[in-house]
Scaffold this active site. Sequence first.
Site, PDB file in Angstrom:
ATOM      1  N   TYR A 137       5.372   9.491 -10.051  1.00 55.40           N
ATOM      2  CA  TYR A 137       4.307   8.707  -9.404  1.00 55.40           C
ATOM      3  C   TYR A 137       3.458   8.004 -10.450  1.00 55.40           C
ATOM      4  CZ  TYR A 137       0.025   7.873  -6.650  1.00 55.40           C
ATOM      5  OH  TYR A 137      -1.059   7.304  -6.039  1.00 55.40           O
ATOM      6  N   ASN A 141       0.804  -1.226   0.000  1.00 59.49           N
ATOM      7  CA  ASN A 141       0.000   0.000   0.000  1.00 59.49           C
ATOM      8  C   ASN A 141       0.833   1.270   0.000  1.00 59.49           C
ATOM      9  OD1 ASN A 141      -2.290   1.924   0.958  1.00 59.49           O
ATOM     10  ND2 ASN A 141      -0.828   1.933   2.656  1.00 59.49           N
TER      11      ASN A 141
END
Length: 256
Positions: free
Chosen positions: A160, A95
């Site tokens: 990202y 995560n």
Amino acid sequence: MKLNAQFNDLKGQSVFITGGGSGIGAWLTEGFVAQGAKVAFVQRSDATELCDRLEAEYGNRPLFIACDITNVDALLAAIREARAAHGPITVLVNNAASDNRHSLHEYSVEDWDRAININLRPHFFTAQEVARDMRDAGHGSIINFSSISYMMGNEGYPAYVASKSAITGLTRGLARELGKDNIRVNAVMPGWVLTDRQKELWVTDEALKAHIDRQCLKEEIAPLDIVEPTLFLASSASRMMTSQALVVDGGVVFTG
């Protein structure tokens, strides 16, 4: 935490979560704790308060291990500590991530490496470490958190976006490699989840309205909305699902 479903087969399973002490990760930790799983998680910042609350509420204390996931040796040592405490790991949730904003021109090689070392590299090495546990157990579920950011072609954080796209590719490659050992590998693709961090740094009334206008479902996405889809992928309820990207975004992007 009010859940709409109970996944009974998760009770007693050994679960390892990266970034499980804040944001979406803290909700995931609570979700698995509420199912009766034996949860260990890593986090850079102190998460003792979260563990105290969950123990008081559920009678099931998660194991918090302080760790910087960019240090692969420390991350693998944390997995071994979790294994020693809870037994072989059968559910892995990758995560942890950093979605710091940046432009193309301001980014250095060091910045790029750090972004990849947070957002992509841990997914590979955690899977490498837990695959043996899952193979020996005869089953396992690896859940990699990606993002719809690359599917939308978002600007403002290209490192990202690149890493989240790569996570989907890694998920599919690992699903093929590990499937023969009955290990499932799937990705969760959250939309704009309104964590405290998002609200503090990037949510404006105008931006949020524009995004919700793009959603089929005209509601804000809360961290809780990500919990049950993750529990589903961890559970045998999804036993024939692997190599999939489960989109939870209110209907912004479309697959199929």
